[in-house]
Design a protein around this motif. Structure first.
Motif, PDB file in Angstrom:
ATOM      1  N   TYR A   1      -4.227   2.129  -2.228  1.00  0.00           N
ATOM      2  CA  TYR A   1      -3.799   3.527  -2.105  1.00  0.00           C
ATOM      3  C   TYR A   1      -5.015   4.382  -1.803  1.00  0.00           C
ATOM      4  O   TYR A   1      -6.166   3.959  -1.996  1.00  0.00           O
ATOM      5  N   PRO A   2      -4.823   5.590  -1.309  1.00  0.00           N
ATOM      6  CA  PRO A   2      -5.961   6.446  -0.959  1.00  0.00           C
ATOM      7  C   PRO A   2      -6.869   6.696  -2.156  1.00  0.00           C
ATOM      8  O   PRO A   2      -6.422   7.052  -3.237  1.00  0.00           O
ATOM      9  N   GLY A   3      -8.158   6.482  -1.951  1.00  0.00           N
ATOM     10  CA  GLY A   3      -9.130   6.706  -3.008  1.00  0.00           C
ATOM     11  C   GLY A   3      -9.157   5.633  -4.066  1.00  0.00           C
ATOM     12  O   GLY A   3      -9.582   5.898  -5.198  1.00  0.00           O
ATOM     13  N   ALA A   4      -8.742   4.409  -3.733  1.00  0.00           N
ATOM     14  CA  ALA A   4      -8.688   3.351  -4.739  1.00  0.00           C
ATOM     15  C   ALA A   4     -10.065   2.906  -5.184  1.00  0.00           C
ATOM     16  O   ALA A   4     -10.227   2.368  -6.283  1.00  0.00           O
ATOM     17  N   SER A   5     -11.088   3.095  -4.365  1.00  0.00           N
ATOM     18  CA  SER A   5     -12.450   2.713  -4.738  1.00  0.00           C
ATOM     19  C   SER A   5     -13.243   3.867  -5.340  1.00  0.00           C
ATOM     20  O   SER A   5     -14.412   3.690  -5.680  1.00  0.00           O
TER      21      SER A   5
ATOM     22  N   LYS B   1       0.840  -1.195   0.000  1.00  0.00           N
ATOM     23  CA  LYS B   1       0.000   0.000   0.000  1.00  0.00           C
ATOM     24  C   LYS B   1       0.874   1.243   0.000  1.00  0.00           C
ATOM     25  O   LYS B   1       2.038   1.215   0.425  1.00  0.00           O
ATOM     26  N   PHE B   2       0.303   2.327  -0.488  1.00  0.00           N
ATOM     27  CA  PHE B   2       0.945   3.631  -0.433  1.00  0.00           C
ATOM     28  C   PHE B   2       0.366   4.387   0.758  1.00  0.00           C
ATOM     29  O   PHE B   2      -0.842   4.622   0.830  1.00  0.00           O
ATOM     30  N   GLU B   3       1.237   4.752   1.665  1.00  0.00           N
ATOM     31  CA  GLU B   3       0.836   5.513   2.844  1.00  0.00           C
ATOM     32  C   GLU B   3       1.337   6.948   2.706  1.00  0.00           C
ATOM     33  O   GLU B   3       2.527   7.187   2.489  1.00  0.00           O
ATOM     34  N   HIS B   4       0.395   7.874   2.817  1.00  0.00           N
ATOM     35  CA  HIS B   4       0.722   9.284   2.591  1.00  0.00           C
ATOM     36  C   HIS B   4       1.598   9.830   3.703  1.00  0.00           C
ATOM     37  O   HIS B   4       1.363   9.568   4.889  1.00  0.00           O
TER      38      HIS B   4
END
Length: 405
Positions: free
Chosen positions: A155-159, A45-48
């Motif tokens: 990642y954030p906003g993947a859905s 995963k990408f963590e901000h």
């Protein structure tokens, strides 16, 4: 109902193969590489990074909106501590015990092989020192340079259906260039809405602008990998077509019934196998292929327009991925417990009766159903010998005619 085959436990002494050192070096090297390069799937995963400062960037989406324009005002003014990248690549699961990625099994295999002999250790040292390996910031080896593994990203906003957020403004593109197969989870929110007509009772597609529900971030995310070869949508709602329900619910018997098309990828300790979806042999319950075709067309246009991603975007393959359980039985069979008795001979007769009762349950007449080219039946019993043809190496010994009579 057909009974499952009997798997015989082999003694550890018989598991040793003393003739391995007599093989030519090329054959031994192929065996080592077959063990190491088992195709698998990894979950990252990408963590901000909250302390990252987004510099002036020319990254503009297709709708003309800049990534920095979507950044909250409170975040733009932060500049006390600057990180190198806006997001960091990390494992999806916080603890190794919960991680279902295959790289944990791969690292255990590498450690065991390095302790086996000097030849295997020399091979392992050469593989882990290659510059094309994918290594996380914590030093964990995830991907080897020549492997065909899949990396599934969250990642954030993947859905969502919008474009990539400001978290993707400054990523380690050199690190992403080492990944050749990428997968993201498919969301049913991207499906076209269908409604039942009140007049005719037929389901019609709801006439609206479907581009607003399409995942625009999907092709933008795929364009971040300049060496991308295959892009996957992971749709776990896709299952194999209905087969004989009397057979165990595992992918082993499904392959025998419907063939073994497409590639398969092992997971960690989760007991699942991920495989490419074939529409002829699988039941797809979503519009994943229609959405995938839309992503492919926009990916090619985006790479050509922005001069990003793969140099030849038409050569990138787009496929669907799903999973299936490996175990033959999801729930273990309860073992019969003999009640303790006072007399020893009475307990012995009880154990004999239990064994006789279990043998009567075996339907030996159905043994031919379970037989395959790699499965041999001895003495009429459904006994499985070998690995079912999973390995590409076969070692045979010629038995003299006098002994075989």
């Amino acid at each position: 109902m057909s009974s499952s085959p009997i798997h015989l436990a082999v003694s550890s002494i018989l598991e040793r193969f003393s003739c391995f050192s007599d093989f030519p070096y090329d054959i031994r090297l192929q065996i080592w590489e077959t063990i190491i390069y088992t195709p698998g799937i990894h979950f990252l995963k990408f963590e901000h990074n909250d302390d990252a400062v987004v510099e002036d960037s020319d990254s503009v989406t297709d709708d003309g909106e800049s990534i920095t324009d979507r950044m909250p005002v409170s975040e733009i003014g932060k500049g006390t501590k600057q990180a190198k990248f806006t997001s960091t690549l990390k494992p999806v699961f916080p603890f190794p015990a919960a991680d279902k990625s295959y790289y944990l099994t791969m690292n255990k295999t590498i450690t065991q092989l390095s302790l086996a002999c000097n030849e295997a250790k020399s091979l392992i040292d050469g593989l882990i020192s290659r510059p094309g390996n994918l290594i996380l910031d914590n030093g964990r080896l995830v991907l080897l340079e020549r492997s065909s593994d899949i990396v599934c990203f969250d990642y954030p906003g993947a859905s969502w259906s919008r474009s990539l957020g400001y978290w993707a403004d400054q990523l380690d593109l050199e690190q992403l260039s080492r990944i050749r197969r990428v997968a993201i989870r498919y969301s049913t929110k991207w499906d076209e809405e269908c409604r039942v007509c009140r007049t005719c009772g037929i389901i019609h597609n709801f006439h609206r602008n479907h581009d607003n529900t399409r995942p625009r971030h999907a092709y933008e995310f795929a364009a971040l990998f300049k060496n991308l070869e295959t892009f996957y949508f992971m749709d776990c709602l896709a299952v194999r077509k209905q087969r004989d329900k009397s057979m165990p619910t595992s992918c082993i018997y499904a392959k025998q019934a419907y063939g073994d098309r497409g590639e398969h990828f092992a997971s960690g300790e989760g007991g699942r196998t991920y495989y490419e979806v074939d529409p002829q042999h699988c039941k797809v319950n979503t519009h994943v292929f229609r959405t995938l075709e839309w992503v492919r067309d926009n990916y090619i246009t985006h790479c050509q327009k922005r001069s990003k991603g793969h140099a030849n975007p038409e050569s990138v393959k787009f496929k669907v991925l799903t999973c299936e359980w490996d175990t033959e039985e999801l729930v273990p069979i309860k073992q019969l417990e003999s009640k303790p008795t006072r007399a020893g001979n009475k307990g012995y007769r009880t154990q004999v009766a239990n064994v006789t009762h279990d043998m009567k349950k075996l339907k030996l007449t159905d043994a031919h159903r379970l037989s395959t080219p790699d499965t041999k039946l001895y003495s009429g019993l459904p006994v499985v010998f070998g690995d079912g043809g999973k390995s590409k190496f076969e070692f045979t010994v010629e038995v003299p005619h006098s002994l075989s009579m």
